[in-house]
Design an enzyme around this catalytic site. Structure first.
Site, short mmCIF file in Angstrom:
data_model
loop_
_atom_site.label_atom_id
_atom_site.label_comp_id
_atom_site.label_asym_id
_atom_site.label_seq_id
_atom_site.Cartn_x
_atom_site.Cartn_y
_atom_site.Cartn_z
N GLU A 52 0.87 -1.18 0.00
CA GLU A 52 0.00 0.00 0.00
C GLU A 52 0.91 1.23 0.00
OE1 GLU A 52 -3.27 0.02 -0.43
OE2 GLU A 52 -2.94 2.19 -0.47
N SER A 53 0.90 1.93 -1.12
CA SER A 53 1.89 3.01 -1.26
C SER A 53 1.71 4.12 -0.23
CB SER A 53 1.85 3.58 -2.68
OG SER A 53 0.55 3.97 -3.03
N CYS A 85 5.15 -2.20 -8.27
CA CYS A 85 3.76 -1.80 -8.00
C CYS A 85 3.69 -0.60 -7.04
CB CYS A 85 2.98 -3.01 -7.51
SG CYS A 85 1.23 -2.82 -7.81
N ARG A 112 -2.80 5.74 -9.77
CA ARG A 112 -3.00 4.61 -8.85
C ARG A 112 -4.28 3.84 -9.15
NH1 ARG A 112 -2.94 6.07 -2.75
NH2 ARG A 112 -3.04 3.81 -2.58
N ILE A 141 -1.74 -6.64 -9.57
CA ILE A 141 -2.71 -6.62 -8.46
C ILE A 141 -3.02 -5.17 -8.09
CG2 ILE A 141 -3.15 -7.34 -6.08
CD1 ILE A 141 -0.98 -9.53 -6.53
N HIS A 177 4.26 -7.91 -10.43
CA HIS A 177 4.94 -8.51 -9.28
C HIS A 177 5.77 -9.76 -9.62
CE1 HIS A 177 2.75 -6.34 -6.02
NE2 HIS A 177 1.83 -6.21 -6.96
N GLU A 179 8.01 -11.08 -7.98
CA GLU A 179 8.29 -11.84 -6.74
C GLU A 179 7.19 -12.85 -6.42
OE1 GLU A 179 7.10 -8.86 -6.92
OE2 GLU A 179 5.76 -8.44 -5.23
N1 GLN Z 1 -3.00 -0.32 -5.06
C1 GLN Z 1 -1.76 -0.17 -4.36
C2 GLN Z 1 -1.43 1.29 -4.13
O1 GLN Z 1 -1.95 2.13 -4.77
C3 GLN Z 1 -0.65 -0.86 -5.08
C4 GLN Z 1 -0.95 -2.32 -5.25
C5 GLN Z 1 0.23 -3.22 -5.18
O2 GLN Z 1 1.33 -2.84 -4.80
N2 GLN Z 1 0.00 -4.46 -5.51
O3 GLN Z 1 -0.61 1.58 -3.32
#
Ligand code: GLN
Length: 194
Positions: A52-53, A85, A112, A141, A177, A179
């Protein structure tokens, strides 16, 4: 590539930290889990994971890491960074919707959570021509969309005509991702970059 064997860390605040640490171990690296400025001083390369940024950005600031990362990344030979991400969002200079505490290092414009609901999470095979990859299993994701890459930022891969992997000197971002897959080719590429 530095002359000594580079030391690689994963920003250990929130998100897919363990998955990146495991992927790096599979590449033969003994990674550092980076929680504070002292840990950061030990690494040449840093992965900022997905998650979660907003949360990662806030805590990075609180732990006094943001400023240190910016300082070290601005000297290209000191710190190489790969953001996946949420990590990509945190590296972008322009975030079109909402403003997490960004590092503002990379010449990309990003939006985002910008795939529609039906595409909230999806997997596709990507071509990454400069890495001679035809079929990278890319897992998205709640991914951001990179709207524009400018100045020295080079697009390495696209999905539906939009950048999903971009490199600018010592900085790399992917909106997917690696990873979360068994495919270590992008992790290995990051080791080469560092
Ligand atoms: N939706 C997340 C964000 O805006 C990012 C999603 C992720 O890192 N998989 O921070």
């Amino acid at each position: 590539m530095s002359t000594k064997f580079p030391s690689i860390g994963v920003l250990d605040i929130q998100g897919s930290v363990e998955e990146h640490l495991t992927a790096l171990r599979r590449c033969g690296v003994n990674p550092v889990s980076v929680k504070n400025a002292e840990d950061l001083a030990r690494v040449d390369g840093l992965i900022i994971p997905g998650g979660e940024s907003t949360t990662i950005g806030k805590l990075m600031k609180k732990y006094g890491l943001g400023g240190e990362i910016i300082k070290r990344a601005r000297h290209p030979h000191i710190l190489t960074i790969w953001g996946t991400c949420a990590g990509a969002i945190l590296l972008a200079k322009k975030i079109l919707n909402q403003r997490p505490d960004s590092l503002s290092l990379m010449n990309v414009e990003i939006s985002r959570n910008a795939y529609g609901r039906q595409l909230d999470s999806f997997e596709t095979l990507l071509a990454i021509p400069s890495l001679e990859i035809k079929d990278f299993p890319a897992v998205f994701i709640r991914a951001p969309r990179i709207k524009r890459a400018f100045k020295k930022a080079k697009v390495l891969a696209e999905y539906n005509g939009e950048p999903v992997m971009v490199e600018e000197e010592n900085l790399l971002i992917t909106t997917f991702h690696p990873e979360l897959t068994d495919d270590m080719r992008i992790h290995k590429y990051f080791l080469e970059l560092t």
